[in-house]
Write a protein that holds these residues in place. Sequence first.
Motif, PDB file in Angstrom:
ATOM      1  N   ALA A  36      59.769  72.684  60.192  1.00  0.00           N
ATOM      2  CA  ALA A  36      59.966  73.907  59.921  1.00  0.00           C
ATOM      3  C   ALA A  36      59.042  75.041  60.086  1.00  0.00           C
ATOM      4  N   GLU A  37      58.000  74.493  59.505  1.00  0.00           N
ATOM      5  CA  GLU A  37      56.632  75.346  59.386  1.00  0.00           C
ATOM      6  C   GLU A  37      56.242  75.740  60.634  1.00  0.00           C
ATOM      7  N   ASP A  38      56.034  74.878  61.505  1.00  0.00           N
ATOM      8  CA  ASP A  38      55.394  75.383  62.978  1.00  0.00           C
ATOM      9  C   ASP A  38      56.336  75.168  64.244  1.00  0.00           C
ATOM     10  N   GLU A  39      57.392  74.591  64.098  1.00  0.00           N
ATOM     11  CA  GLU A  39      58.737  74.138  64.791  1.00  0.00           C
ATOM     12  C   GLU A  39      58.211  73.216  66.122  1.00  0.00           C
ATOM     13  N   VAL A  60      57.195  64.842  71.968  1.00  0.00           N
ATOM     14  CA  VAL A  60      56.605  64.897  70.478  1.00  0.00           C
ATOM     15  C   VAL A  60      55.643  65.816  70.369  1.00  0.00           C
ATOM     16  N   GLY A  61      55.353  66.600  69.566  1.00  0.00           N
ATOM     17  CA  GLY A  61      53.962  67.366  69.525  1.00  0.00           C
ATOM     18  C   GLY A  61      54.463  68.798  69.966  1.00  0.00           C
ATOM     19  N   LEU A  62      55.412  68.914  70.972  1.00  0.00           N
ATOM     20  CA  LEU A  62      55.455  70.342  71.669  1.00  0.00           C
ATOM     21  C   LEU A  62      56.200  71.088  70.861  1.00  0.00           C
ATOM     22  N   PRO A  63      56.131  72.418  71.012  1.00  0.00           N
ATOM     23  CA  PRO A  63      56.964  73.428  70.265  1.00  0.00           C
ATOM     24  C   PRO A  63      58.361  73.288  70.674  1.00  0.00           C
ATOM     25  N   PRO A  75      63.157  82.551  69.056  1.00  0.00           N
ATOM     26  CA  PRO A  75      62.589  83.103  67.936  1.00  0.00           C
ATOM     27  C   PRO A  75      63.582  83.761  67.226  1.00  0.00           C
ATOM     28  N   LEU A  76      64.509  84.394  67.829  1.00  0.00           N
ATOM     29  CA  LEU A  76      65.787  85.297  67.144  1.00  0.00           C
ATOM     30  C   LEU A  76      66.928  84.120  66.630  1.00  0.00           C
ATOM     31  N   SER A 120      56.348  65.455  50.031  1.00  0.00           N
ATOM     32  CA  SER A 120      54.721  65.464  50.389  1.00  0.00           C
ATOM     33  C   SER A 120      54.820  66.217  51.751  1.00  0.00           C
ATOM     34  N   HIS A 121      55.767  66.147  52.647  1.00  0.00           N
ATOM     35  CA  HIS A 121      55.424  66.537  54.180  1.00  0.00           C
ATOM     36  C   HIS A 121      56.488  68.067  54.342  1.00  0.00           C
ATOM     37  N   GLY A 122      56.856  68.603  53.526  1.00  0.00           N
ATOM     38  CA  GLY A 122      57.559  69.793  53.814  1.00  0.00           C
ATOM     39  C   GLY A 122      58.802  69.867  54.328  1.00  0.00           C
ATOM     40  N   ASP A 123      59.318  71.123  54.903  1.00  0.00           N
ATOM     41  CA  ASP A 123      60.928  70.906  55.483  1.00  0.00           C
ATOM     42  C   ASP A 123      60.731  70.714  56.784  1.00  0.00           C
TER      43      ASP A 123
END
Length: 186
Positions: A36-39, A60-63, A75-76, A120-123
Amino acid sequence: MAQEQTPSEVLGEAAKADLLPFFLANLADGVVVHRAEDERIVFVNAALSRMTGYAVSELVGLPLDRLAAIPADIPLEIERARTFFDENPDGVWSNLFLLDRKDGTGIWIEARTRQVSHRSHGDFWVSTVMERPQPDASASGPGDDVRLTRALIDALPQALVVVDQDGRVTRTNSATGALWRGGREV
């Protein structure tokens, strides 16, 4: 006669046998998990790989917006989903998207997303992805009818809450958010 096991016991044994990744990889519906932090995408299964034509390792790793045929919509939609999860932490957010395949063609999908938190790893947002028929766009460009419908719903002065067959909230509009933030009982 074999003793009947509870679902928790079966899942516990599957985890010990390292079967859970096997099960996830072989679901009929696509699965995509992103932070969720960096999509950024952290997991996709084989079904999503087949839908998009991309290898799992390419995604994996892509936005997340890399999968969108109309990246400007993302973004919306992310902001709407964040608002939804702020107001409905246990809710399931659902939406239609035009997904971009590796060969440049598009595919309409429905993504049903749940936010999960790890201490530990966030959302993370975990989405199941199912192919859907193309919306009728005879008088508009790709995605215009979906954007127009969303805009109309969001512009309604009345609060709108959509629930699934299990009674879980799957979508709200901005009037609903204003109502809930105002501390009024519904």
